[in-house]
Design an enzyme around this catalytic site. Structure first.
Site, PDB file in Angstrom:
ATOM      1  CB  VAL A  65      -0.985   0.053   1.201  1.00 30.72           C
ATOM      2  CG1 VAL A  65      -2.039  -1.031   1.090  1.00 30.72           C
ATOM      3  CG2 VAL A  65      -0.268   0.015   2.530  1.00 30.72           C
ATOM      4  CB  SER A 154      -6.847   2.382  15.993  1.00 29.62           C
ATOM      5  OG  SER A 154      -6.565   2.023  17.320  1.00 29.62           O
ATOM      6  CE1 TYR A 167      -1.802   0.998  14.577  1.00 31.67           C
ATOM      7  CE2 TYR A 167      -2.962   1.771  16.533  1.00 31.67           C
ATOM      8  CZ  TYR A 167      -2.895   0.939  15.431  1.00 31.67           C
ATOM      9  OH  TYR A 167      -3.933   0.070  15.164  1.00 31.67           O
ATOM     10  CB  ALA A 169       0.134  10.765  14.577  1.00 31.65           C
ATOM     11  CB  SER A 170      -0.836   6.633  11.330  1.00 29.98           C
ATOM     12  OG  SER A 170      -1.201   5.519  12.131  1.00 29.98           O
ATOM     13  CE  LYS A 171      -4.400   2.156  12.354  1.00 29.34           C
ATOM     14  NZ  LYS A 171      -4.797   1.467  11.127  1.00 29.34           N
ATOM     15  CB  ILE A 200      -9.079  -6.794  17.549  1.00 29.48           C
ATOM     16  CG1 ILE A 200      -9.979  -5.544  17.528  1.00 29.48           C
ATOM     17  CG2 ILE A 200      -9.779  -7.985  16.889  1.00 29.48           C
ATOM     18  CD1 ILE A 200     -11.256  -5.625  18.322  1.00 29.48           C
TER      19      ILE A 200
HETATM   20  N1  LIG Z   1      -5.678  -5.844  16.491  1.00 29.15           N
HETATM   21  C1  LIG Z   1      -5.976  -4.726  17.117  1.00 29.15           C
HETATM   22  O1  LIG Z   1      -6.002  -4.649  18.360  1.00 29.15           O
HETATM   23  C2  LIG Z   1      -6.323  -3.493  16.324  1.00 29.15           C
HETATM   24  C3  LIG Z   1      -6.967  -2.437  16.984  1.00 29.15           C
HETATM   25  C4  LIG Z   1      -7.294  -1.294  16.279  1.00 29.15           C
HETATM   26  C5  LIG Z   1      -6.990  -1.210  14.928  1.00 29.15           C
HETATM   27  N2  LIG Z   1      -6.363  -2.247  14.303  1.00 29.15           N
HETATM   28  C6  LIG Z   1      -6.064  -2.086  12.884  1.00 29.15           C
HETATM   29  O2  LIG Z   1      -6.638  -3.151  12.169  1.00 29.15           O
HETATM   30  C7  LIG Z   1      -5.914  -3.357  10.971  1.00 29.15           C
HETATM   31  C8  LIG Z   1      -5.618  -4.840  10.806  1.00 29.15           C
HETATM   32  O3  LIG Z   1      -4.734  -5.247  11.817  1.00 29.15           O
HETATM   33  P1  LIG Z   1      -4.736  -6.710  12.448  1.00 29.15           P
HETATM   34  O4  LIG Z   1      -4.920  -6.532  13.882  1.00 29.15           O
HETATM   35  O5  LIG Z   1      -5.642  -7.592  11.690  1.00 29.15           O
HETATM   36  O6  LIG Z   1      -3.193  -7.095  12.241  1.00 29.15           O
HETATM   37  P2  LIG Z   1      -2.489  -8.153  11.288  1.00 29.15           P
HETATM   38  O7  LIG Z   1      -1.025  -7.917  11.482  1.00 29.15           O
HETATM   39  O8  LIG Z   1      -3.031  -9.508  11.525  1.00 29.15           O
HETATM   40  O9  LIG Z   1      -2.921  -7.697   9.811  1.00 29.15           O
HETATM   41  C9  LIG Z   1      -2.357  -6.611   9.139  1.00 29.15           C
HETATM   42  C10 LIG Z   1      -2.142  -7.017   7.695  1.00 29.15           C
HETATM   43  O10 LIG Z   1      -1.650  -5.860   6.974  1.00 29.15           O
HETATM   44  C11 LIG Z   1      -0.661  -6.313   6.070  1.00 29.15           C
HETATM   45  N3  LIG Z   1       0.238  -5.233   5.688  1.00 29.15           N
HETATM   46  C12 LIG Z   1       1.185  -4.633   6.454  1.00 29.15           C
HETATM   47  N4  LIG Z   1       1.869  -3.741   5.730  1.00 29.15           N
HETATM   48  C13 LIG Z   1       1.341  -3.758   4.472  1.00 29.15           C
HETATM   49  C14 LIG Z   1       1.630  -3.063   3.273  1.00 29.15           C
HETATM   50  N5  LIG Z   1       2.637  -2.178   3.198  1.00 29.15           N
HETATM   51  N6  LIG Z   1       0.864  -3.316   2.183  1.00 29.15           N
HETATM   52  C15 LIG Z   1      -0.120  -4.235   2.230  1.00 29.15           C
HETATM   53  N7  LIG Z   1      -0.430  -4.950   3.327  1.00 29.15           N
HETATM   54  C16 LIG Z   1       0.288  -4.705   4.441  1.00 29.15           C
HETATM   55  C17 LIG Z   1       0.071  -7.411   6.856  1.00 29.15           C
HETATM   56  O11 LIG Z   1       0.857  -8.237   6.015  1.00 29.15           O
HETATM   57  C18 LIG Z   1      -1.070  -8.116   7.553  1.00 29.15           C
HETATM   58  O12 LIG Z   1      -1.568  -9.198   6.799  1.00 29.15           O
HETATM   59  C19 LIG Z   1      -4.677  -2.469  11.060  1.00 29.15           C
HETATM   60  O13 LIG Z   1      -4.900  -1.294  10.306  1.00 29.15           O
HETATM   61  C20 LIG Z   1      -4.600  -2.159  12.531  1.00 29.15           C
HETATM   62  O14 LIG Z   1      -3.939  -0.933  12.781  1.00 29.15           O
HETATM   63  C21 LIG Z   1      -6.025  -3.386  14.969  1.00 29.15           C
END
Ligand SMILES: NC(=O)c1ccc[n+]([C@@H]2O[C@H](COP(=O)([O-])OP(=O)(O)OC[C@H]3O[C@@H](n4cnc5c(N)ncnc54)[C@H](O)[C@@H]3O)[C@@H](O)[C@H]2O)c1
Length: 263
Positions: A65, A154, A167, A169-171, A200
């Site tokens: 991305v 997030s 993190y 700031a990005s969100k 999560i």
């Molecule tokens: N798990 C949590 O507690 C939580 C809470 C709030 C927000 N989030 C957000 O949810 C989203 C998913 O996270 P998750 O918890 O499923 O984690 P995860 O690590 O299981 O999934 C993230 C996915 O993004 C992919 N990724 C990373 N960099 C990339 C890039 N440059 N291009 C394409 N794909 C890329 C990874 O390979 C991975 O498969 C994220 O944006 C995370 O910030 C997660």
């Protein structure tokens, strides 16, 4: 729910993205694209979903991305295969830990590039595609829809976190981008919303510091969650279904917090 169009999920190899792709298949979406930078895991996930849900056609596209070229290739490949893109879940994301005095310049740039620039690039390429499409009618709404986008932000996109400044700031940026795109493209029939999950249970949590400090922080975090538990990926996937389906046809330019009641 009714998903007559094409779903595209970034970060689809793992965690919330994978759960989202599975949910689309369960809810009857017949054309699903999963895209991720982890090519190997992506292939495994594609096979797993395809075998379990043969009624859906699942296409896997390797994507970084951070690159607009890679994002445009993904959109071109998806459209070549399925003809259109109707539901975009921008899920790909990373986390880097460390307060502002500790965090390196490289980590700052990396997090911003993946979490914010990445959502911007995917939105840019997909919205351009959506604008060319004829709107679709679903059984869930009388209003034709040209597209719906959910940007996964997030809880840290609504509230500061001293140990995750970059993190957070990005969100916060993702929430602002979602509100802005939601306003801009509302009359084109494209809805854009942010989703703000709390903690999560996914592989991303393993990327935070482990050991005693982590345990202390985890206990402190638990005290802040009214439900006293972390969430599961499928609970977030359900929110993405709602926000991209006709059931949320009057919801745009806002965010949904799915965090078990955060104090
Ligand atoms: N798990 C949590 O507690 C939580 C809470 C709030 C927000 N989030 C957000 O949810 C989203 C998913 O996270 P998750 O918890 O499923 O984690 P995860 O690590 O299981 O999934 C993230 C996915 O993004 C992919 N990724 C990373 N960099 C990339 C890039 N440059 N291009 C394409 N794909 C890329 C990874 O390979 C991975 O498969 C994220 O944006 C995370 O910030 C997660």
């Amino acid at each position: 729910m009714d998903f007559p169009g094409v779903a595209l999920v970034t970060g689809g190899a793992s965690g919330i993205g994978k759960a989202t792709a599975i949910r689309y298949a369960i809810e009857g979406c017949k054309r699903i694209v999963i895209a991720d930078v982890n090519a190997e895991l992506l292939q495994t996930t594609q096979k797993e979903i395809q075998e379990k849900y043969p009624d859906a056609k699942v296409k896997a596209i390797t994507l970084d991305v951070r690159s607009l070229e890679s994002v445009q290739n993904m959109v071109d490949e998806a459209v070549a295969e399925f003809g259109r893109i109707d539901y975009l879940a921008n899920v790909a994301g990373i986390v880097k830990y460390g307060n502002t005095t500790i965090l390196s310049e490289e980590d700052w740039d990396l997090v911003l590039q993946v979490n914010l620039r990445g959502v911007f690039f995917c939105s840019k390429a997909v919205i351009k595609q959506m604008l060319k499409q004829e709107p679709l009618i679903s059984k869930n709404s009388p209003y034709p829809a040209r597209g719906a986008i959910v940007n996964v932000a997030s809880q840290a996109g609504l509230k500061g976190n001293g140990d995750l400044p970059c993190y957070s700031a990005s969100k916060h940026g993702v929430v602002g981008l979602s509100k802005s795109d939601g306003l801009k493209f509302a009359t084109d029939g494209i809805r854009v919303n942010a989703l703000c999950p709390g903690t999560i249970e996914t592989p991303i949590l393993g990327k935070l510091p482990q050991g005693d400090i982590a345990k202390e922080r985890q206990e402190a975090r638990m005290r802040e969650i009214a439900m006293k538990r972390v969430g599961q990926s499928d609970e977030i996937a359900h929110c993405i279904m709602f926000l991209t389906s006709g059931r949320s046809s009057f919801v745009t330019a806002t965010y949904l917090a799915a965090d078990g009641g955060y104090r």
